[in-house]
Design a protein around this motif. Structure first.
Motif, PDB file in Angstrom:
ATOM      1  N   UNK A  86       0.824  -1.210   0.000  1.00 59.56           N
ATOM      2  CA  UNK A  86       0.000   0.000   0.000  1.00 59.56           C
ATOM      3  C   UNK A  86       0.861   1.263   0.000  1.00 59.56           C
ATOM      4  N   UNK A  87       0.208   2.371  -0.286  1.00 59.72           N
ATOM      5  CA  UNK A  87       0.806   3.706  -0.158  1.00 59.72           C
ATOM      6  C   UNK A  87       0.288   4.331   1.128  1.00 59.72           C
ATOM      7  N   UNK A  88       1.164   4.971   1.890  1.00 61.07           N
ATOM      8  CA  UNK A  88       0.663   5.650   3.082  1.00 61.07           C
ATOM      9  C   UNK A  88      -0.085   6.922   2.669  1.00 61.07           C
ATOM     10  N   UNK A 148      -3.955   3.903   4.581  1.00 56.88           N
ATOM     11  CA  UNK A 148      -3.232   3.483   3.370  1.00 56.88           C
ATOM     12  C   UNK A 148      -4.164   3.066   2.234  1.00 56.88           C
ATOM     13  N   UNK A 149      -3.730   3.311   1.006  1.00 54.22           N
ATOM     14  CA  UNK A 149      -4.472   2.911  -0.194  1.00 54.22           C
ATOM     15  C   UNK A 149      -3.549   2.089  -1.086  1.00 54.22           C
ATOM     16  N   UNK A 150      -4.134   1.268  -1.956  1.00 54.88           N
ATOM     17  CA  UNK A 150      -3.316   0.452  -2.854  1.00 54.88           C
ATOM     18  C   UNK A 150      -2.767   1.246  -4.031  1.00 54.88           C
ATOM     19  N   UNK A 151      -3.525   2.276  -4.439  1.00 55.60           N
ATOM     20  CA  UNK A 151      -3.132   2.979  -5.663  1.00 55.60           C
ATOM     21  C   UNK A 151      -3.803   4.336  -5.734  1.00 55.60           C
ATOM     22  N   UNK A 152      -3.112   5.310  -6.331  1.00 57.00           N
ATOM     23  CA  UNK A 152      -3.738   6.553  -6.777  1.00 57.00           C
ATOM     24  C   UNK A 152      -3.710   6.506  -8.305  1.00 57.00           C
ATOM     25  N   UNK A 174      13.077   6.111  -8.067  1.00 59.84           N
ATOM     26  CA  UNK A 174      13.591   5.164  -7.075  1.00 59.84           C
ATOM     27  C   UNK A 174      12.686   5.028  -5.847  1.00 59.84           C
ATOM     28  N   UNK A 175      11.517   5.676  -5.898  1.00 60.24           N
ATOM     29  CA  UNK A 175      10.657   5.705  -4.713  1.00 60.24           C
ATOM     30  C   UNK A 175       9.305   5.027  -4.922  1.00 60.24           C
ATOM     31  N   UNK A 176       8.806   5.043  -6.168  1.00 56.21           N
ATOM     32  CA  UNK A 176       7.466   4.543  -6.448  1.00 56.21           C
ATOM     33  C   UNK A 176       7.420   3.864  -7.809  1.00 56.21           C
ATOM     34  N   UNK A 177       6.333   3.129  -8.048  1.00 61.95           N
ATOM     35  CA  UNK A 177       6.028   2.607  -9.382  1.00 61.95           C
ATOM     36  C   UNK A 177       4.989   3.528 -10.011  1.00 61.95           C
ATOM     37  N   UNK A 178       5.397   4.258 -11.049  1.00 62.29           N
ATOM     38  CA  UNK A 178       4.489   5.173 -11.743  1.00 62.29           C
ATOM     39  C   UNK A 178       4.614   4.920 -13.241  1.00 62.29           C
ATOM     40  N   UNK A 179       3.493   4.583 -13.883  1.00 56.09           N
ATOM     41  CA  UNK A 179       3.531   4.349 -15.329  1.00 56.09           C
ATOM     42  C   UNK A 179       2.130   4.462 -15.914  1.00 56.09           C
ATOM     43  N   UNK A 180       2.057   4.554 -17.230  1.00 59.47           N
ATOM     44  CA  UNK A 180       0.769   4.580 -17.916  1.00 59.47           C
ATOM     45  C   UNK A 180       0.220   3.166 -18.037  1.00 59.47           C
ATOM     46  N   UNK A 190       3.139   1.733  -4.834  1.00 55.03           N
ATOM     47  CA  UNK A 190       4.350   1.585  -4.052  1.00 55.03           C
ATOM     48  C   UNK A 190       5.489   1.070  -4.922  1.00 55.03           C
ATOM     49  N   UNK A 191       6.700   1.317  -4.500  1.00 53.95           N
ATOM     50  CA  UNK A 191       7.889   0.907  -5.258  1.00 53.95           C
ATOM     51  C   UNK A 191       7.890  -0.607  -5.504  1.00 53.95           C
ATOM     52  N   UNK A 192       8.259  -0.983  -6.728  1.00 53.04           N
ATOM     53  CA  UNK A 192       8.409  -2.391  -7.060  1.00 53.04           C
ATOM     54  C   UNK A 192       7.139  -3.088  -7.475  1.00 53.04           C
ATOM     55  N   UNK A 193       6.031  -2.350  -7.519  1.00 54.51           N
ATOM     56  CA  UNK A 193       4.765  -2.977  -7.890  1.00 54.51           C
ATOM     57  C   UNK A 193       4.634  -3.033  -9.402  1.00 54.51           C
ATOM     58  N   UNK A 194       4.457  -4.205  -9.922  1.00 51.13           N
ATOM     59  CA  UNK A 194       3.963  -4.410 -11.282  1.00 51.13           C
ATOM     60  C   UNK A 194       3.364  -5.806 -11.340  1.00 51.13           C
TER      61      UNK A 194
END
Length: 271
Positions: A86-88, A148-152, A174-180, A190-194
């Motif tokens: 989760x994301x805080x 906490x939430x799983x995703x924005x 280096x802090x989060x997983x952000x992508x289209x 959160x970092x490393x999520x795919x």
């Protein structure tokens, strides 16, 4: 022999009307009854996958929901969460601020609803239609999100999203997983999520090797899945990058592409 099939939903398992075609449904039910593990791997929230899971009778067989692009993995038969990240709330608030800075619309989810200030946004309405989840209109996103939430998820016009995505995510590499995912969505987790990372953890728990896995996908957020699984299959309607990295390109999501290729594998005794 392949023992696990991972399926993206939108543009892959479902057609353009967001329905599972009958031939595809019947083929997957048949395989799951034979003991093949079906994993629905989607950027959608968990509750947004229940309809498809029920149609495929995953409550009766061993089926899993890999939701939020892998931030949560649920055993649908037992309702056991087998993995979660989760994301805080502070990070969720930061993503909200960043979205607003770029003129985009942020949303997140509780167990049953989409949470957003921008209820009239076209892309948020589309997310509601796709997930079959109602929108909870809030006047202050930050006051609403205190756990906490799983995703924005951040939405915007596809051409604009494409033009700012690299700049948007640069400080968080280096802090989060952000992508289209879809051209109009930016996924923030959160970092490393795919999808592949979470599927790998699930396979370890199930004692299924990478060589025994198949993935079907069409979008940018399916790239890791297509590359990680032993057999990565792109839909004919997939984006070019997915097609270029797949082992095989099947028919489109409107032409029973999943069933078409799985029947081929069955005839060859590979599943």
């Amino acid at each position: 022999m392949y023992k696990l099939i991972a399926l993206d939903l939108d543009g892959t398992l479902t057609n353009d009307n967001k329905d599972i075609l009958e031939e595809t449904k019947n083929e997957l039910i048949k395989l799951s009854r034979k003991g093949v593990v079906i994993v629905l791997a989607s950027g959608r929230p968990t509750a947004g996958i229940f309809k498809e899971a029920n149609e495929l009778e995953l409550d009766k067989t061993e089926g899993y929901l890999l939701s939020f692009n892998g931030a949560r993995v649920l055993n649908y038969k037992t309702n056991e969460v087998v993995y979660e990240q989760t994301l805080n709330p502070e990070i969720a608030h930061e993503m909200y601020d960043r979205a607003k800075y770029y003129g985009l619309s942020p949303l997140t989810y509780n167990a049953t609803e989409i949470i957003s200030e921008d209820v009239g946004d076209h892309w948020i309405q589309l997310e509601s239609f796709t997930t079959k989840m109602p929108i909870k209109h809030v006047h202050n996103f930050k006051e609403e999100i205190t756990t906490p939430v799983n995703k924005v998820l951040i939405t915007g016009e596809p051409s604009y999203v494409a033009s700012i995505i690299d700049e948007f995510k640069a400080p968080y590499v280096d802090k989060m997983s952000i992508y289209r995912s879809d051209p109009y969505f930016i996924e923030c987790m959160d970092k490393g999520i795919d999808k592949a990372a979470s599927l790998s953890i699930l396979c370890q728990q199930l004692g299924i090797s990478r060589d025994e896995t198949i993935a079907f996908g069409d979008g940018y957020n399916d790239l890791s899945l297509i590359e990680w699984c032993h057999l990565g299959v792109a839909m004919e309607n997939a984006v070019d990058e997915v097609k270029s990295r797949a082992n095989y390109i099947t028919k489109s999501n409107n032409d029973n592409g999943i069933a078409y290729y799985l029947k081929e594998l069955e005839e060859k005794g590979m599943i």
